[in-house]
Design a protein around this motif. Structure first.
Motif, PDB file in Angstrom:
ATOM      1  N   ARG A  49     -58.448   6.305  32.773  1.00 52.03           N
ATOM      2  CA  ARG A  49     -59.038   7.283  31.867  1.00 52.03           C
ATOM      3  C   ARG A  49     -60.301   7.820  32.524  1.00 52.03           C
ATOM      4  NH1 ARG A  49     -60.586   5.734  25.796  1.00 52.03           N
ATOM      5  NH2 ARG A  49     -62.736   5.677  26.459  1.00 52.03           N
ATOM      6  N   TRP A  50     -60.361   9.141  32.622  1.00 51.37           N
ATOM      7  CA  TRP A  50     -61.476   9.787  33.291  1.00 51.37           C
ATOM      8  C   TRP A  50     -62.111  10.806  32.357  1.00 51.37           C
ATOM      9  CZ3 TRP A  50     -56.660   8.885  35.249  1.00 51.37           C
ATOM     10  CH2 TRP A  50     -56.594   7.960  36.283  1.00 51.37           C
ATOM     11  N   PRO A  51     -63.436  10.846  32.305  1.00 48.53           N
ATOM     12  CA  PRO A  51     -64.107  11.817  31.432  1.00 48.53           C
ATOM     13  C   PRO A  51     -63.959  13.241  31.960  1.00 48.53           C
ATOM     14  CG  PRO A  51     -65.708  10.529  32.671  1.00 48.53           C
ATOM     15  CD  PRO A  51     -64.375   9.969  32.998  1.00 48.53           C
ATOM     16  N   ASP A  99     -61.663  13.512  27.573  1.00 48.29           N
ATOM     17  CA  ASP A  99     -61.195  12.606  28.624  1.00 48.29           C
ATOM     18  C   ASP A  99     -59.714  12.824  28.854  1.00 48.29           C
ATOM     19  OD1 ASP A  99     -59.629  10.861  26.865  1.00 48.29           O
ATOM     20  OD2 ASP A  99     -61.521   9.994  26.229  1.00 48.29           O
ATOM     21  N   PHE A 100     -59.283  12.476  30.040  1.00 48.96           N
ATOM     22  CA  PHE A 100     -57.908  12.615  30.472  1.00 48.96           C
ATOM     23  C   PHE A 100     -57.414  11.230  30.847  1.00 48.96           C
ATOM     24  CE2 PHE A 100     -54.873  13.331  33.995  1.00 48.96           C
ATOM     25  CZ  PHE A 100     -53.917  14.012  33.287  1.00 48.96           C
ATOM     26  N   GLY A 158     -49.216  10.783  29.613  1.00 47.61           N
ATOM     27  CA  GLY A 158     -50.477  11.415  29.953  1.00 47.61           C
ATOM     28  C   GLY A 158     -51.082  12.052  28.710  1.00 47.61           C
ATOM     29  N   ASN A 159     -52.382  11.976  28.560  1.00 51.87           N
ATOM     30  CA  ASN A 159     -53.072  12.498  27.383  1.00 51.87           C
ATOM     31  C   ASN A 159     -54.347  13.222  27.789  1.00 51.87           C
ATOM     32  OD1 ASN A 159     -51.458  11.541  25.241  1.00 51.87           O
ATOM     33  ND2 ASN A 159     -52.391   9.518  25.397  1.00 51.87           N
TER      34      ASN A 159
END
Length: 170
Positions: free
Chosen positions: A135-137, A143-144, A164-165
């Motif tokens: 999870r990356w901001p 976040d992705f 994926g979100n």
């Protein structure tokens, strides 16, 4: 003459054992004792420099079991945290015995994690399980994230999936 005495003593001992075996004695415990009996597992856990050695001997409804292994921490720094484990299990039961060997690696950092587990049943199938996610901001409120899994047991079709979100908090 001593031989005759020893031979007679052995015959008497064998006859006494045979007589005791023919008399079946069943010990019946009160119901309150059976319901409150404590487990008597023996566990061992010893820390080493970068890991630990562990083991358990015990009994459950499936029979007697023993499990032992070693867990090691390879690094825990700005690269993340990488740990590995090797273990084995032996079960002796009324429906058959089994032995398993296995191991795994786990890596994580503040944004992502991944793991790989391998298990082998002696005279049986081998299974592989892998998973990863992160999870990356994105910006101030979003976040992705991505996640994926893969699993395979010898002789079976593989199982896999991913998701994926993108999340945005208003």
């Amino acid at each position: 003459m001593q031989f005759i005495y020893v031979f007679a003593a052995v015959l008497v001992a064998v006859a006494a054992q045979h007589q005791d075996m023919e008399q079946e004695v069943y010990v019946s415990y009160p119901d309150w004792y059976i319901g409150h009996r404590e487990r008597r597992d023996v566990t061992f856990d010893h820390k080493t420099d970068n890991g630990r050695v562990f083991g358990t001997l015990g009994q459950n409804d499936n029979g007697l079991f023993g499990r032992g292994g070693y867990e090691h921490q390879f690094f825990n720094d700005n690269r993340g945290n990488l740990q590995g484990q090797v273990h084995g299990t032996r079960v002796l039961g009324p429906y058959g015995d089994s032995s398993h060997l296995g191991g795994g690696l786990k890596w994580s950092n503040p944004n992502a994690a991944a793991s790989l587990d391998v298990s082998k049943m002696i005279h049986g199938p081998t299974s592989y399980q892998a998973a990863a996610g992160g999870r990356w901001p994105v910006g101030k409120n979003g976040d992705f994230s991505l996640q994926g899994t893969y699993g395979k047991v010898s002789g079976m079709r593989p199982e896999y999936g991913g998701i994926g979100n993108f999340n945005y908090r208003w």
